[in-house]
Design an enzyme around this catalytic site. Structure first.
Site, mmCIF file in Angstrom:
data_model
loop_
_atom_site.group_PDB
_atom_site.id
_atom_site.type_symbol
_atom_site.label_atom_id
_atom_site.label_comp_id
_atom_site.label_asym_id
_atom_site.label_seq_id
_atom_site.Cartn_x
_atom_site.Cartn_y
_atom_site.Cartn_z
ATOM 1 N N GLU A 39 0.888 -1.179 0.280
ATOM 2 C CA GLU A 39 0.196 0.239 0.052
ATOM 3 C C GLU A 39 0.974 1.692 0.208
ATOM 4 O O GLU A 39 1.172 1.414 1.004
ATOM 5 C CB GLU A 39 -0.850 -0.196 0.883
ATOM 6 C CG GLU A 39 -1.989 1.550 1.384
ATOM 7 C CD GLU A 39 -2.496 2.013 0.172
ATOM 8 O OE1 GLU A 39 -2.478 2.992 -0.779
ATOM 9 O OE2 GLU A 39 -3.170 0.783 -0.193
ATOM 10 N N VAL A 46 -9.477 4.570 0.105
ATOM 11 C CA VAL A 46 -10.635 6.076 0.004
ATOM 12 C C VAL A 46 -11.333 5.882 0.463
ATOM 13 O O VAL A 46 -11.416 6.575 1.333
ATOM 14 C CB VAL A 46 -10.697 6.111 -1.992
ATOM 15 C CG1 VAL A 46 -11.757 7.068 -2.157
ATOM 16 C CG2 VAL A 46 -9.491 6.445 -2.994
ATOM 17 N N CYS A 47 -12.277 4.388 0.355
ATOM 18 C CA CYS A 47 -12.832 4.446 1.226
ATOM 19 C C CYS A 47 -13.018 5.000 2.236
ATOM 20 O O CYS A 47 -13.509 5.479 3.307
ATOM 21 C CB CYS A 47 -14.140 3.168 0.582
ATOM 22 S SG CYS A 47 -14.925 2.591 1.468
ATOM 23 N N TYR A 184 -24.641 10.341 -7.273
ATOM 24 C CA TYR A 184 -24.099 9.820 -6.000
ATOM 25 C C TYR A 184 -23.291 10.720 -5.393
ATOM 26 O O TYR A 184 -23.628 11.353 -3.991
ATOM 27 C CB TYR A 184 -24.701 8.372 -5.696
ATOM 28 C CG TYR A 184 -23.250 7.387 -5.567
ATOM 29 C CD1 TYR A 184 -22.501 7.623 -4.327
ATOM 30 C CD2 TYR A 184 -22.890 7.457 -6.428
ATOM 31 C CE1 TYR A 184 -21.100 6.886 -4.579
ATOM 32 C CE2 TYR A 184 -21.427 6.367 -6.729
ATOM 33 C CZ TYR A 184 -20.284 6.369 -5.830
ATOM 34 O OH TYR A 184 -19.536 5.339 -5.472
ATOM 35 N N ILE A 185 -21.715 10.804 -5.792
ATOM 36 C CA ILE A 185 -21.271 11.713 -4.730
ATOM 37 C C ILE A 185 -21.502 13.183 -4.530
ATOM 38 O O ILE A 185 -21.783 13.683 -3.748
ATOM 39 C CB ILE A 185 -19.656 11.237 -5.117
ATOM 40 C CG1 ILE A 185 -19.733 9.415 -4.931
ATOM 41 C CG2 ILE A 185 -19.000 12.416 -4.520
ATOM 42 C CD1 ILE A 185 -17.899 9.331 -5.553
ATOM 43 N N ASP A 308 -12.282 -1.261 -8.091
ATOM 44 C CA ASP A 308 -12.588 -0.169 -8.710
ATOM 45 C C ASP A 308 -12.519 -0.157 -10.513
ATOM 46 O O ASP A 308 -12.719 -0.029 -11.421
ATOM 47 C CB ASP A 308 -12.756 1.265 -8.492
ATOM 48 C CG ASP A 308 -13.104 0.877 -7.319
ATOM 49 O OD1 ASP A 308 -13.981 0.811 -6.824
ATOM 50 O OD2 ASP A 308 -13.312 2.827 -6.634
ATOM 51 N N HIS A 439 -43.307 -4.957 14.725
ATOM 52 C CA HIS A 439 -44.372 -3.386 14.315
ATOM 53 C C HIS A 439 -43.852 -3.034 15.341
ATOM 54 O O HIS A 439 -44.133 -3.453 16.653
ATOM 55 C CB HIS A 439 -46.230 -4.277 13.865
ATOM 56 C CG HIS A 439 -46.881 -2.810 13.994
ATOM 57 N ND1 HIS A 439 -46.783 -2.251 12.258
ATOM 58 C CD2 HIS A 439 -47.294 -2.354 15.030
ATOM 59 C CE1 HIS A 439 -48.171 -0.843 12.728
ATOM 60 N NE2 HIS A 439 -48.449 -1.686 14.315
#
Length: 462
Positions: A39, A46-47, A184-185, A308, A439
Site C-alpha cells: 500500500e 479511499v473509502c 451520488y457523490i 474499481d 411492528h
C-alpha cells in the site's frame, strides 16, 4: 522487506490496501497463505480515509442539524451551534479508529509501504523511500482502486476547485458551493452542505441527476433539493472557474454561478495506468478497466483484479466480495463472483436498489408486476417524522419471483439488505409477504410492497 535485485518469494501478493485489498489479504491469510500487501499511502484506501466513512460522518452531522428544525416544530427547543472544526476532528477520530481496526484485521499479513509495478507474470518491484524491493509471487491480486475524473477547464487545486476528498476536508462551511456532477457523490455532499447552510448549485451534463437509479427514486431526492433551495442545472457543462464564479454552458447559452468552492464529482477513473500491465500482457479496456472472469482472474493466469479496476459499479462492497472470491480461488476453494451488487446513495432520502428496475425488466422482455408501499403509511416513519419515499418490488408475473427492489427513504441503505437476500435467492413475493416483520418498523414496508405486487399480479395489472 529486503531491498535489492534478488526477488523474495511470496505466495500471495496484494497490491492496494483498500476494502477489496485488505479483505482479500485477510481471507488469503486465514486460508493459510503467506501474504504480502503493498500500500503506497494508508490502509483503508479511499473509502475509509477520504471517501465512504468520512462522507457518511459529515452526512450524519448535517442530517442531525436539519432534524433540529423538525424537533422545534414539535415542541423540542434545540438551537444547533455547529463547531465545524470540532466536527472535522471527530470525523478524523472515527477514520483513525477504523484504520486501526484494519491493521488488526491484517495481523497475519505483512504490510509493505510503497508503490508496486509489475515486471512479469510472477514478478513485481516495490519502490519506497528505502529503495526498490523485488518479489516473486505465486499469485497477485490487483486492488488499486480509482481516482476522481478530471473536467477540462477545472484544475483541482485543493483551494477553490476541489475533488471529493478536498470537499470533505474543508475547515469551515462555505458560503457557496457548485457541484459539477449529479451522481451520488456530488448529490450526497451537496445535500450535506446545503443542510449546514451553504448555497449549493448542482451542474449535470445529462438530462437528470442520479442517472444510475430508477427515475422514480431520483424524483424523491429532487423534492428534497428543491426544499433545501439547491439549484439543479441539467444539460449543463462546466467550463471554468474564476473570481468566485463557475462558468457553465447549456442550450440557453453561457452563464456564471457564484461559487466560493467548486466540487468536481464527475465520476471516477481506474488506477491501472501505472501498473505496467503491458509487461504481463494484460489488456486494458478503453475505460481503463481490466477484463476478468467470474473468479476475478485476468488473461494472465497468475494475476487477479478486483474492485474499481474491474467493470461494474465502483463500490466498496463489490470490491470486498471480489477480494474474498479471488483469495478463495487462489487457495483452491470453489468460488465465483456472480452476485447482484446493490447500489446505494446516502442522499435525502436515502436511495438503494438491487436487481432489475422496472424499466430494465421490461426492456429485457420480462413480464413483471410492480408493488409499492409508501412510508407515508408507515406508523414508525410517522413517529420519526421521516415519511418521504417508498419501497418498490419488481416481481416476475409467471413465477412470482422477486427480480428487483428499489427503496427511497430513511434507512434505505440498511433495509436493502433483506432485498439483496431475496433477489440473490430468487425468493418469491409470496414468501416475503408471509414473513412476519416486527411492528412498528420501517422493515414492514418490504412485505407490504411485495403484497401489493402480488395483488397486481393476481388482477393481471402490472
Amino acid at each position: 522487506m529486503v531491498v535489492g535485485e534478488v526477488a523474495r518469494p511470496v505466495q500471495v501478493l496484494v497490491i492496494g490496501g483498500g476494502p477489496g485489498g485488505y479483505t482479500a489479504a485477510a481471507r488469503a491469510a486465514e486460508l493459510g497463505k503467506e501474504v504480502v500487501l503493498v500500500e503506497r499511502k494508508r490502509l483503508g484506501g479511499v473509502c475509509l480515509n477520504v471517501g465512504c466513512i468520512p462522507s457518511k460522518a459529515l452526512i450524519t452531522v448535517a442530517h442531525d442539524v436539519a432534524r433540529a428544525g423538525w424537533l422545534r416544530g414539535i415542541g423540542v427547543s434545540i438551537a444547533p451551534d455547529v463547531d465545524f472544526a470540532a466536527v472535522q476532528g471527530w470525523k478524523r477520530s472515527v477514520v483513525d479508529r477504523l484504520v486501526g481496526g484494519v491493521g488488526q484485521l491484517l495481523d497475519k499479513v505483512e504490510v509493505v509501504s510503497g508503490t508496486a509495478r509489475l515486471l512479469g507474470p510472477r514478478r513485481v518491484a516495490v519502490e519506497s523511500a528505502d529503495g526498490v524491493a523485488h518479489f516473486r509471487f505465486d499469485a497477485a491480486i490487483l486492488a488499486t482502486g480509482s481516482r476522481p475524473m478530471q473536467v477540462p477547464g477545472l484544475v483541482v487545486d485543493g483551494v477553490h476547485v476541489l475533488d471529493s476528498s478536498g470537499a470533505l476536508a474543508l475547515e469551515s462551511v462555505p458560503a457557496s458551493l457548485a457541484v459539477v456532477g449529479g451522481g451520488y457523490i456530488g448529490v450526497e455532499l451537496g445535500i450535506a452542505y446545503a443542510k449546514l447552510g451553504t448555497c449549493v448549485t448542482v451542474v449535470e451534463m445529462t438530462d437528470r441527476i442520479l442517472g444510475g437509479f430508477d427515475p422514480e427514486l431520483a424524483r424523491e431526492v429532487e423534492r428534497t433539493l428543491d426544499r433545501l433551495g439547491v439549484a439543479v442545472r441539467t444539460k449543463t457543462s462546466a467550463t471554468g472557474h474564476d473570481g468566485g464564479c463557475l462558468t457553465v454552458q447549456s442550450p440557453d447559452g453561457t452563464a456564471t454561478i457564484p461559487a466560493e468552492h467548486v466540487l468536481v464529482a464527475a465520476g471516477r477513473q481506474p488506477n491501472t495506468d501505472d501498473l505496467q500491465l503491458a509487461e504481463v500482457g494484460v489488456p486494458v479496456l478503453p475505460s481503463g478497466h481490466l477484463e476478468v472472469d467470474e473468479q476475478r482472474r485476468t488473461s494472465a493466469g497468475t494475476i487477479y483484479a478486483i474492485g474499481d479496476i474491474t467493470p461494474g459499479p465502483a463500490l466498496a462492497h463489490k470490491a470486498m466480495e471480489e477480494g474474498r472470491v479471488a483469495a478463495e480461488v487462489i487457495a483452491g476453494l470453489p468460488s465465483g463472483f456472480d452476485q447482484e451488487v446493490p447500489l446505494i446513495a446516502f442522499t435525502d432520502p436515502e436511495l438503494a436498489s438491487v436487481g432489475l428496475t422496472e424499466s430494465a425488466a421490461r426492456s429485457a422482455g420480462v413480464d413483471v408486476a410492480v408493488g409499492r408501499s409508501r412510508f407515508a403509511t408507515s406508523g414508525r416513519a410517522a413517529t420519526m417524522g421521516e415519511q418521504a419515499g417508498f419501497v418498490k418490488v419488481v416481481l416476475e408475473v409467471g413465477s412470482g419471483v422477486i427480480r428487483g427492489v428499489q427503496i427511497a427513504g430513511l434507512g434505505a441503505s440498511d433495509l436493502i439488505g433483506a432485498a439483496c437476500l431475496a433477489v440473490e435467492t430468487a425468493c418469491r413475493a409470496e414468501d416475503v409477504m408471509r414473513t412476519i416483520s416486527p411492528h412498528p418498523t420501517l422493515s414492514e414496508a418490504f412485505g407490504e410492497a411485495a403484497a401489493a405486487g402480488m395483488r397486481r399480479r393476481e388482477r393481471g395489472t402490472t
